[in-house]
Design a protein around this motif. Structure first.
Motif, short mmCIF file in Angstrom:
data_model
loop_
_atom_site.label_atom_id
_atom_site.label_comp_id
_atom_site.label_asym_id
_atom_site.label_seq_id
_atom_site.Cartn_x
_atom_site.Cartn_y
_atom_site.Cartn_z
N TYR A 17 0.84 -1.20 0.00
CA TYR A 17 0.00 0.00 0.00
C TYR A 17 0.88 1.25 0.00
CZ TYR A 17 -3.61 -3.30 1.53
OH TYR A 17 -4.47 -4.37 1.63
N ARG A 18 0.40 2.27 -0.71
CA ARG A 18 1.05 3.58 -0.70
C ARG A 18 0.25 4.47 0.24
NH1 ARG A 18 3.96 6.32 -5.10
NH2 ARG A 18 3.50 4.48 -6.34
N VAL A 19 0.87 4.87 1.37
CA VAL A 19 0.16 5.65 2.39
C VAL A 19 0.76 7.06 2.44
CG1 VAL A 19 -0.48 5.80 4.82
CG2 VAL A 19 -0.27 3.56 3.73
N THR A 20 -0.12 8.06 2.31
CA THR A 20 0.33 9.47 2.30
C THR A 20 -0.24 10.19 3.51
OG1 THR A 20 0.30 9.41 -0.12
CG2 THR A 20 0.44 11.58 0.95
N PRO A 21 0.60 10.71 4.41
CA PRO A 21 0.10 11.46 5.57
C PRO A 21 -0.64 12.73 5.13
CG PRO A 21 2.39 10.79 5.88
CD PRO A 21 2.05 10.53 4.45
N TYR A 22 -1.54 13.18 5.98
CA TYR A 22 -2.34 14.36 5.68
C TYR A 22 -1.44 15.59 5.50
CZ TYR A 22 -5.63 18.21 6.31
OH TYR A 22 -6.35 19.37 6.15
N GLY A 23 -1.66 16.33 4.43
CA GLY A 23 -0.93 17.56 4.18
C GLY A 23 0.46 17.38 3.63
N LYS A 24 0.85 16.13 3.28
CA LYS A 24 2.19 15.88 2.76
C LYS A 24 2.11 15.26 1.37
CE LYS A 24 4.66 15.42 7.14
NZ LYS A 24 5.66 14.63 7.90
N THR A 25 3.17 15.45 0.61
CA THR A 25 3.21 14.87 -0.73
C THR A 25 4.01 13.56 -0.75
OG1 THR A 25 5.17 16.23 -1.21
CG2 THR A 25 3.01 17.12 -1.85
N SER A 26 4.93 13.40 0.20
CA SER A 26 5.71 12.16 0.26
C SER A 26 4.86 11.04 0.83
CB SER A 26 6.95 12.36 1.13
OG SER A 26 6.58 12.77 2.44
N HIS A 27 5.19 9.82 0.46
CA HIS A 27 4.40 8.67 0.91
C HIS A 27 5.30 7.60 1.54
CE1 HIS A 27 5.77 7.50 -3.16
NE2 HIS A 27 5.83 6.30 -2.61
N HIS A 28 4.66 6.62 2.15
CA HIS A 28 5.35 5.47 2.73
C HIS A 28 4.75 4.20 2.17
CE1 HIS A 28 7.27 8.01 5.83
NE2 HIS A 28 6.12 8.67 5.81
N LEU A 29 5.57 3.18 2.04
CA LEU A 29 5.09 1.90 1.53
C LEU A 29 4.86 0.94 2.68
CD1 LEU A 29 7.37 1.44 -1.62
CD2 LEU A 29 5.01 2.28 -1.52
N VAL A 30 3.64 0.46 2.80
CA VAL A 30 3.26 -0.48 3.85
C VAL A 30 2.96 -1.83 3.21
CG1 VAL A 30 1.62 -1.02 5.69
CG2 VAL A 30 2.34 1.35 5.31
N THR A 31 3.60 -2.88 3.69
CA THR A 31 3.40 -4.22 3.14
C THR A 31 2.68 -5.08 4.16
OG1 THR A 31 5.46 -4.03 1.90
CG2 THR A 31 4.54 -6.24 2.16
N TYR A 32 1.54 -5.67 3.74
CA TYR A 32 0.78 -6.54 4.63
C TYR A 32 0.72 -7.94 4.04
CZ TYR A 32 -2.94 -8.66 7.36
OH TYR A 32 -3.65 -9.51 8.15
N ASP A 33 1.07 -8.94 4.87
CA ASP A 33 1.03 -10.35 4.45
C ASP A 33 -0.09 -11.04 5.20
OD1 ASP A 33 1.44 -13.08 4.04
OD2 ASP A 33 3.61 -12.83 3.82
N SER A 34 -1.17 -11.37 4.49
CA SER A 34 -2.35 -11.95 5.14
C SER A 34 -2.09 -13.36 5.66
CB SER A 34 -3.53 -11.98 4.17
OG SER A 34 -3.18 -12.72 3.00
N SER A 35 -1.15 -14.09 5.06
CA SER A 35 -0.88 -15.46 5.50
C SER A 35 -0.17 -15.48 6.85
CB SER A 35 -0.03 -16.20 4.46
OG SER A 35 1.25 -15.58 4.32
N LYS A 36 0.60 -14.45 7.15
CA LYS A 36 1.36 -14.39 8.41
C LYS A 36 0.81 -13.33 9.37
CE LYS A 36 5.66 -15.60 6.01
NZ LYS A 36 7.03 -15.13 5.66
N ASN A 37 -0.19 -12.57 8.90
CA ASN A 37 -0.71 -11.44 9.67
C ASN A 37 0.44 -10.52 10.08
OD1 ASN A 37 -2.66 -9.82 10.87
ND2 ASN A 37 -2.54 -10.88 12.84
#
Length: 575
Positions: free
Chosen positions: A458-478
């Motif tokens: 997922y590409r997550v962008t904080p409020y009021g900012k243009t830079s983003h962070h990458l969040v990786t979620y693995d459903s098999s391992k939670n």
């Protein structure tokens, strides 16, 4: 039981509550309409009932912690059928953890400043004695703070309402005698002395049982600093400090140093490791002293030393812009600092666990506290005595916070399952940090960046900012991870990861992301700090090794069981 008056019954239940480990308050009662005499009265546990809804919830910034949990413990008296007040109902069971007797005096119902207390404090103030010193004197007179009847907050409230209307050769023997006496009083008090060629004391290190036990629980990250010089001959006071599960600064060890050479630091780090049974911190935060760094590399080569950019390219660009803006391109000191950037720039240490500390501010804040206790006028013996006062005060504050954490739950101001889960496991202070991250996460924007098997990025962008962070979620391992590395650095999840968990309707914090050191149970259980490394160890060496390790575990047990009568008896019977 029967009582002549309602007051006598209340005093009895109050005394019973203090012995048992809970606070009390008055509940409902009924009066005779004609004589205004109290016919019956209920005395209940302070955890009785539920807190009523506060109409100010929208404007209160720091709501009080929740203490009521519908506890049914009570005693009811009545004089309807007799001349005296008779106990007609008694419920002994509680639905919450009781306090140890040593901390029961902290309940509001067991605290009361009498007129005698106020008169003694006023007399001390008229003689120029500070409130802090007067409360210490009064505590000694009654055998400890727990017997005083009030705490420092009560004294502050009273005063507020009232206002509203060198090491010399001669010291050597005394210092040795003091250290030996401390070891007699506390068999696990550890000290080491380094002497010079004339057999004069040069460096002193010491750590008592509480420091060593604290290190087993919270010694993963240590701040070390020698910036403070305040005793008579101006020697540096070196402190090993850390942070506990309440985010409070705690001391793991102290030293008085003759100088700050590489040899001195090597001796100190080696001595500290010996005091802690060979355990060394995962991360150490220090100032930029080259001699200290050399000694660390020699004694603790596996340590990380670090200092806010999250991306290396952003850091390099920011550094370059700073040099241009202030015309510092030719500054030799900054060039030298840039050469060792991996040691202090946070971008190179995001994956290094630092218990959410970025500099040696813990040491520096402790240094400012020392100034209130130690003066240039003090010789070495006086220094040790006043430093012990500092430790006693810090530990009492920790005891008060432990009490608060055991007897209350953080107030959850809006319905949110994952926040309620955090309130149930984290201490109050860490819960507030977690809540801040959760609130920031609510305003973040997100979009799917890609998929790889069971992993979704997922590409997550904080409020009021243009830079983003990458969040990786693995459903098999939670499992979940974020490019900001907040969890790796601080030990709790970031706003970006929490945004994705909430989006996926995951209502509890995954177990892998709850560090025990931040929970209410941080000090439960012992920590084994070493293990037998070789089966071929010589029998004599093996005997010595086993003796040291068992002594260290015994020390942890003694430190815990001495705080509670019941635990003390169990341990004594066990031995």
């Amino acid at each position: 039981m029967e009582f002549d008056t309602e007051v006598a019954a209340g005093n009895f239940y109050q005394k019973y509550a203090k012995t048992s480990g809970f606070g009390t308050r008055l509940s409902k009662g009924h009066k005779d309409k004609n004589s205004d005499m109290m016919l019956d009265r209920v005395f209940c546990c302070s955890h009785e009932g539920k807190r009523p809804k506060d109409k100010r919830n929208m404007v209160v910034k720091c709501p009080r912690a929740e203490t009521r949990c519908d506890c049914g413990a009570r005693m009811k008296i009545s004089c309807r059928q007799a001349e005296k007040y008779r106990v007609v109902q008694f419920v002994a069971q509680h639905n919450h953890e009781l306090s140890t007797p040593s901390k029961t005096h902290l309940f509001r119902s067991h605290r009361h400043m009498t007129m005698a207390h106020e008169a003694e404090i006023d007399m001390a103030r008229s003689c120029g004695i500070a409130p802090k010193q007067s409360i210490e004197l009064m505590s000694k007179q009654v055998g400890g703070r727990e017997n005083l009847g009030f705490i420092r907050d009560d004294l502050k409230n009273y005063l507020r309402s009232k206002r509203s209307i060198p090491m010399m050769q001669g010291d050597t023997g005394g210092v040795l005698e003091y250290l030996q006496r401390m070891q007699l009083e506390d068999p696990n008090f550890y000290y080491a002395i380094q002497v010079d060629e004339d057999d004069l004391i040069t460096n002193i290190f010491w750590a008592d049982a509480k420091m060593r036990t604290d290190f087993t629980h919270f010694g993963d990250v240590v701040c070390f600093d020698t910036t403070y010089r305040k005793h008579k001959d101006g020697r540096p006071i070196a402190l090993f400090v850390g942070v506990n599960h309440h985010k409070q600064t705690i001391v793991f060890g102290g030293a008085l140093l003759y100088d700050e050479t590489i040899g001195t630091f090597e001796w100190l780090f080696d001595t500290f490791a010996k005091a802690m049974m060979g355990k060394i911190p995962r991360t150490i935060l220090t100032d930029q002293d080259g001699r200290m760094a050399t000694a660390l590399a020699s004694q603790w080569p596996t340590n990380h030393c670090i200092y806010d950019y999250e991306n290396e390219n952003d850091f390099l660009e920011g550094w370059s812009e700073m040099l241009k803006m202030y015309c510092l391109e030719d500054n030799k000191w900054l060039k030298k600092m840039f050469d060792i950037k991996e040691k202090w720039a946070l971008v190179y240490g995001r994956e290094t666990f630092c218990a959410d500390m970025t500099t040696t501010q813990r040491s520096e804040s402790m240094n400012s506290v020392i100034k209130k206790y130690v003066s240039y006028k003090h010789d070495l013996l006086e220094f040790f005595e006043h430093f012990q006062r500092l430790l006693d005060d810090r530990r009492y504050d920790e005891s008060v916070t432990d009490f608060r954490g055991n007897q209350s739950t953080p107030a959850v101001t809006f319905p949110c399952k994952i926040l309620q889960h955090a309130a149930s496991v984290y201490t109050h202070e860490v819960y507030e940090r977690f809540k801040d991250e959760l609130c920031k996460g609510i305003d973040c924007k997100w979009e799917v960046d890609g998929e790889l098997g069971k992993q979704v990025i997922y590409r997550v962008t904080p409020y009021g900012k243009t830079s983003h962070h990458l969040v990786t979620y693995d459903s098999s391992k939670n499992s979940i991870s974020c490019s900001c590395k907040k969890f790796e650095f601080a030990g709790f999840l970031c706003s970006h990861a929490l945004k994705i968990l909430m989006t996926l309707n995951i209502v509890t914090i995954p177990d892998a992301y709850i560090l025990k050191r931040w929970t209410k149970a941080a000090k439960i259980g012992n920590v084994c700090v070493s293990s037998e490394s070789s089966q071929e160890m010589e029998s004599k060496a093996k005997l010595s090794f086993r003796y040291k390790e068992l002594s260290y575990l015994y020390m942890q047990l003694m430190t815990k069981t001495s705080e509670c009568d019941e635990a003390y008896k169990i341990a004594k019977d066990g031995f």
